[in-house]
Write an enzyme that holds these catalytic residues in place. Structure first.
Site, PDB file in Angstrom:
ATOM      1  N   CYS A  86       0.799  -0.812   0.033  1.00 56.02           N
ATOM      2  CA  CYS A  86       0.104  -0.103   0.243  1.00 56.02           C
ATOM      3  C   CYS A  86       1.146   1.023   0.235  1.00 56.02           C
ATOM      4  CB  CYS A  86      -0.639  -0.256   0.941  1.00 56.02           C
ATOM      5  SG  CYS A  86      -1.819   1.132   1.856  1.00 56.02           S
ATOM      6  N   CYS A 200      -0.783   4.022  -6.506  1.00 55.70           N
ATOM      7  CA  CYS A 200      -2.022   2.771  -4.948  1.00 55.70           C
ATOM      8  C   CYS A 200      -2.158   1.731  -5.757  1.00 55.70           C
ATOM      9  CB  CYS A 200      -2.995   3.573  -5.448  1.00 55.70           C
ATOM     10  SG  CYS A 200      -4.365   2.807  -4.542  1.00 55.70           S
ATOM     11  N   HIS A 202      -4.416   0.061  -5.658  1.00 55.95           N
ATOM     12  CA  HIS A 202      -5.561  -0.490  -6.448  1.00 55.95           C
ATOM     13  C   HIS A 202      -6.148  -0.030  -7.354  1.00 55.95           C
ATOM     14  CE1 HIS A 202      -6.937  -0.520  -2.019  1.00 55.95           C
ATOM     15  NE2 HIS A 202      -7.952  -1.425  -2.363  1.00 55.95           N
TER      16      HIS A 202
END
Length: 275
Positions: A86, A200, A202
């Protein structure tokens, strides 16, 4: 020898897992690359779903939460290595966690260095959370590796939610990706952007949607491959014995979510359990 490797206990048990930690499931992008490097490694994926998103939180909140959760996870599972998969947690809490845990830890940082080598126009976009893009760590990476380049930053927290929705089988609103693209291109000099750092973990989960929003005119880069290579290097010479499917540990109330488990199975995760 790399100083980081001298911290390892050489007598690591073959079943000792690698722990991947993220606020949600963006770290699956790291897991996918790690499985290519170390296909037999036992992995526990930990997602702080009760704490997501980290981007709007203060640095103190993120640091305290990440350190506390990783302390509990290390005590419970005795991992051979922890990866903070992360960017937000790494740029804020990596130093603190390394100070309090004896377990070797690999962090995640924005891929500004390879982006600077890749760009042809000299203009690089960086998409991240609000917390990541404002960190001095990013300033330092820019100063060290992107001198003479134009680095444009844009906070795109909606992409986290979009990635989590897509993983669960949903269809994100295309306007989310249009806003992310316009957030970079709308800045002075932004029309020349040819390389975009996905800062990121994600964001690679929705890279196809982002590519469409950028009209397939930019190259994307993230740190997943480099992180996986680093983990493979630091565990070189160790034995691996995965005796069961990899599994996920989550905070919050989604351990019984069938759509989520369906998405995780594509990454070799066979079950979910609460922390």
């Amino acid at each position: 020898m790399d100083p980081a490797r001298t911290e390892f206990v050489l007598d690591v048990q073959p079943a000792s897992p690698i722990l991947l930690f993220d606020s949600g499931f963006g770290g699956l992008t790291v897991l996918a690359e790690l499985q290519k490097q170390l296909p037999h490694a036992p992995v526990i994926y930990a997602a702080d779903l009760a704490g997501i998103p980290y981007g709007p939180k203060t640095e103190a909140e993120v640091a305290a939460r990440v350190a506390g959760l990783l302390g509990r996870l290390a005590e419970r599972f005795h991992p051979r290595l922890i990866c903070i998969a992360c960017n937000t947690a790494s740029t804020i809490a990596l130093g603190m966690v390394r100070d309090v845990l004896e377990t070797p830890i690999v962090g995640t940082v924005p891929a500004i260095k390879p982006a600077a080598a890749m760009t042809q126009t000299g203009t690089i976009g960086l998409l991240g959370t609000a917390a990541t893009i404002r960190q001095a760590y990013v300033d330092n990476l820019e100063a060290e590796f992107a001198q003479g380049k134009l680095l444009l930053r844009h906070a795109a927290p909606e992409l986290v939610e979009a990635a989590e929705l897509k993983l669960r089988g949903g269809t994100p609103d295309p306007a989310i990706f249009t806003r992310a693209a316009e957030g970079l291109r709308g800045q002075p000099g932004g029309d020349a952007t040819d390389t975009v750092v996905l800062a990121c973990t994600h964001f690679p989960l929705v890279q196809d949607e982002l590519a469409a929003a950028f009209e397939n005119k930019v190259h994307f880069i993230d740190g997943a491959q480099g992180i996986a290579r680093r983990i493979a290097y630091l565990t070189q010479g160790q034995s691996f014995d995965r005796q069961d499917d990899n599994f996920a540990i989550v905070t919050g109330n989604e351990q019984d979510s069938a759509p989520l488990l369906g998405g995780l199975r594509r990454y070799g995760i066979g079950r979910i359990q609460p922390l």
